[in-house]
Design a protein around this motif. Structure first.
Motif, PDB file in Angstrom:
ATOM      1  N   UNK A   1      29.066  38.587  41.810  1.00 14.74           N
ATOM      2  CA  UNK A   1      30.323  38.356  42.537  1.00 14.74           C
ATOM      3  C   UNK A   1      31.203  37.366  41.775  1.00 14.74           C
ATOM      4  N   UNK A   2      30.599  36.323  41.197  1.00 14.39           N
ATOM      5  CA  UNK A   2      31.373  35.322  40.450  1.00 14.39           C
ATOM      6  C   UNK A   2      31.995  35.937  39.202  1.00 14.39           C
ATOM      7  N   UNK A   3      31.257  36.825  38.555  1.00 16.59           N
ATOM      8  CA  UNK A   3      31.797  37.485  37.362  1.00 16.59           C
ATOM      9  C   UNK A   3      32.930  38.443  37.709  1.00 16.59           C
ATOM     10  N   UNK A   4      32.814  39.083  38.842  1.00 26.01           N
ATOM     11  CA  UNK A   4      33.836  40.053  39.253  1.00 26.01           C
ATOM     12  C   UNK A   4      35.075  39.380  39.841  1.00 26.01           C
ATOM     13  N   UNK A   5      34.886  38.282  40.562  1.00 25.31           N
ATOM     14  CA  UNK A   5      35.990  37.707  41.330  1.00 25.31           C
ATOM     15  C   UNK A   5      36.582  36.448  40.729  1.00 25.31           C
ATOM     16  N   UNK A   6      36.006  35.896  39.683  1.00 18.41           N
ATOM     17  CA  UNK A   6      36.483  34.649  39.077  1.00 18.41           C
ATOM     18  C   UNK A   6      36.738  33.602  40.162  1.00 18.41           C
ATOM     19  N   UNK A   7      35.775  32.726  40.362  1.00 13.37           N
ATOM     20  CA  UNK A   7      35.867  31.732  41.451  1.00 13.37           C
ATOM     21  C   UNK A   7      37.192  30.983  41.466  1.00 13.37           C
TER      22      UNK A   7
END
Length: 189
Positions: free
Chosen positions: A48-54
């Motif tokens: 999720x962090x890789x896809x959504x860029x925190x």
């Protein structure tokens, strides 16, 4: 000069991500007992962090922790639903005895007789909704009428059906409700 700044930001950010990996591991093992499930939650969080860029306005650790908690909640909800589904699948079903089948046929016959007494377009609306399993919106499109009209017809038809069934069973609503109850319970696969 610009490359040096980017390189410093990247290495600092990488250190933050590594530090957060330890925090995520602690949180995941706190939330779930199974280490394999904890690993899955951590992996889902990193994806999720890789896809959504925190969100850069929020601390990385807080963002990652919230994502992990959300995945844990989603997993628990899924497990509860699956357990319920499995329990329902193994519940003993009532044996279809000749008497039960005859009772069900009588229920259907009574319902059809009372439905036939309804005026059009109420009868068709009830049949489309409850026998053909169409939504109010689908019926409205099919008949080219407002959805509110379909809902009004259904309400009026059900009110009339209640009166007709009350009359037929001498005002004993519990008699005809019990008679039609098997029709309201869907057959499970």
């Amino acid at each position: 000069m610009m490359d040096a700044v980017t390189e410093t930001d990247s290495s600092g950010r990488a250190e933050n991500w590594i530090a957060e990996a330890r925090n995520l591991r602690r949180l995941a093992t706190h939330l779930v007992a199974d280490p394999a499930v904890a690993d899955d939650l951590i992996q889902d969080t990193w994806v999720a962090a890789l896809r959504a860029d925190p969100d850069r306005d929020r601390p990385l650790g807080a963002w990652l922790s919230q994502v992990l908690r959300n995945f844990a909640k989603k997993r628990r909800r899924g497990e509860v639903r699956r357990t319920d589904r499995e329990q329902r699948a193994f519940e003993p079903r009532e044996v279809a005895t000749p008497d039960r089948i005859a009772e069900r046929l009588d229920s259907q016959r009574v319902l059809i007789e009372v439905l036939r007494e309804l005026d059009e377009p109420l009868r068709t609306t009830v049949v489309l909704r409850y026998f053909e399993d169409l939504s109010s919106a689908q019926i409205a499109r099919m008949q080219r009428i407002p959805e509110g009209t379909v809902r009004w017809r259904l309400k009026r038809a059900l009110d009339e059906l209640r009166v007709k069934l009350d009359t037929r069973f001498g005002g004993s609503r519990s008699s005809w409700c019990a008679l039609l109850a098997p029709l309201a319970i869907p057959d499970l696969p």
